[in-house]
Design an enzyme around this catalytic site. Structure first.
Site, PDB file in Angstrom:
ATOM      1  CD  GLU A  99      58.294  99.424  -8.164  1.00  0.00           C
ATOM      2  OE1 GLU A  99      58.222  98.929  -7.033  1.00  0.00           O
ATOM      3  OE2 GLU A  99      57.407 100.170  -8.635  1.00  0.00           O
ATOM      4  CG  ASP A 100      57.169  95.445  -6.338  1.00  0.00           C
ATOM      5  OD1 ASP A 100      57.231  96.471  -7.049  1.00  0.00           O
ATOM      6  OD2 ASP A 100      56.116  95.084  -5.790  1.00  0.00           O
ATOM      7  CG  ASP A 103      52.624  95.824 -15.155  1.00  0.00           C
ATOM      8  OD1 ASP A 103      52.869  95.082 -16.101  1.00  0.00           O
ATOM      9  OD2 ASP A 103      51.472  96.027 -14.741  1.00  0.00           O
ATOM     10  CE  LYS A 131      53.701  91.494 -14.976  1.00  0.00           C
ATOM     11  NZ  LYS A 131      52.319  91.713 -14.463  1.00  0.00           N
ATOM     12  CG  ASP A 159      48.940  93.462  -3.379  1.00  0.00           C
ATOM     13  OD1 ASP A 159      49.729  94.018  -4.181  1.00  0.00           O
ATOM     14  OD2 ASP A 159      47.792  93.896  -3.163  1.00  0.00           O
ATOM     15  NE  ARG A 165      50.882  93.890   0.281  1.00  0.00           N
ATOM     16  CZ  ARG A 165      51.011  94.657  -0.811  1.00  0.00           C
ATOM     17  NH1 ARG A 165      52.060  94.534  -1.593  1.00  0.00           N
ATOM     18  NH2 ARG A 165      50.076  95.527  -1.121  1.00  0.00           N
TER      19      ARG A 165
HETATM   20  P1  IMP Z   1      53.295 100.034 -12.998  1.00  0.00           P
HETATM   21  O1  IMP Z   1      53.040 101.446 -12.574  1.00  0.00           O
HETATM   22  O2  IMP Z   1      52.218  99.526 -13.925  1.00  0.00           O
HETATM   23  O3  IMP Z   1      54.684  99.819 -13.579  1.00  0.00           O
HETATM   24  O4  IMP Z   1      53.137  99.107 -11.763  1.00  0.00           O
HETATM   25  C1  IMP Z   1      54.001  99.143 -10.757  1.00  0.00           C
HETATM   26  C2  IMP Z   1      53.436  98.620  -9.469  1.00  0.00           C
HETATM   27  O5  IMP Z   1      52.266  97.820  -9.625  1.00  0.00           O
HETATM   28  C3  IMP Z   1      54.468  97.720  -8.884  1.00  0.00           C
HETATM   29  O6  IMP Z   1      55.245  98.464  -7.980  1.00  0.00           O
HETATM   30  C4  IMP Z   1      53.694  96.652  -8.203  1.00  0.00           C
HETATM   31  O7  IMP Z   1      53.522  96.989  -6.850  1.00  0.00           O
HETATM   32  C5  IMP Z   1      52.368  96.624  -8.919  1.00  0.00           C
HETATM   33  N1  IMP Z   1      52.353  95.490  -9.868  1.00  0.00           N
HETATM   34  C6  IMP Z   1      52.676  95.494 -11.174  1.00  0.00           C
HETATM   35  N2  IMP Z   1      52.577  94.282 -11.715  1.00  0.00           N
HETATM   36  C7  IMP Z   1      52.190  93.464 -10.713  1.00  0.00           C
HETATM   37  C8  IMP Z   1      51.937  92.051 -10.619  1.00  0.00           C
HETATM   38  O8  IMP Z   1      52.052  91.256 -11.579  1.00  0.00           O
HETATM   39  N3  IMP Z   1      51.556  91.604  -9.395  1.00  0.00           N
HETATM   40  C9  IMP Z   1      51.433  92.403  -8.305  1.00  0.00           C
HETATM   41  N4  IMP Z   1      51.673  93.709  -8.346  1.00  0.00           N
HETATM   42  C10 IMP Z   1      52.049  94.240  -9.534  1.00  0.00           C
HETATM   43 MG    MG Z   2      55.634  98.216  -6.147  1.00  0.00          MG
END
Ligand code: IMP
Ligand code: MG
Length: 175
Positions: A99-100, A103, A131, A159, A165
């Protein structure tokens, strides 16, 4: 004022490269004899995945799923949409999810729940960035590149409304 002037570098390309090398060493140590399947979550992971696998010098497979929880902009919708699902069996395989950024954790927790039901031989998670201040669902991360502050980040695959990106650094956007 052009849009670039709203960007502040958090992680420069060279720092990212060093972190990817460290992660590659850890993954090599744990997977070199396991012929793992690396499953990347598109789209954000495409740059990280490309850099990571080119430092892994052992047999492995690469797959992608495309999940979306962001309608548009910076706010997660809280619902995960499977835009493109998994096209290979993972039963009894060693699976490493890549995963990148983790969050809220909603996206990766969804994929890990799904994969666990498919009975892989092992299941771990590697993320370039964590994060933790924004976590809403508990997630166990096995390999972390960076722990990052609560800022919306772009570049190196990430992005904002499909922009940025392509940038080699990871930056945050001024509010
Ligand atoms: P989550 O489901 O909230 O953990 O978010 C995961 C996905 O949201 C990641 O795979 C990212 O692609 C995108 N994402 C989360 N935080 C960021 C950010 O700060 N910038 C850009 N994309 C984000
Ligand atoms: Mg992602």
């Amino acid at each position: 004022m052009d849009s670039e002037s709203r960007l502040h570098t958090l992680l420069a390309g060279a720092e990212i490269e060093a972190a990817v090398s460290r992660l590659a060493e850890e993954v090599t140590r744990d997977y070199q004899d396991k012929r793992p399947i690396l499953i990347g979550i598109l789209k954000g992971v495409f740059v990280f995945m490309a850099d990571l696998v080119r430092q892994l010098d052992f047999p492995l497979e690469v797959e992608f799923v495309r999940l979306s929880s962001y309608g548009s902009g910076r706010q997660t919708s809280g619902r995960v949409e499977v835009v493109q699902g998994l096209s290979c069996p993972v039963k009894e395989r060693h699976v490493l999810v890549v995963e990148d950024i983790v969050d809220t954790g909603i996206t990766v927790a969804f994929l890990i729940d799904y994969l666990r039901n498919e009975e892989p031989a092992s299941l771990k998670l590697c993320t370039l960035m964590d994060k933790p201040s924004r976590r809403r669902v508990p997630v166990t991360i096995d390999y972390t590149g960076f722990t990052v502050p609560d800022k919306f980040l772009v570049g190196y695959g990430l992005d904002c409304d499909e922009q940025y990106r392509n940038l080699p650094d990871i930056s945050f956007l001024e509010d």
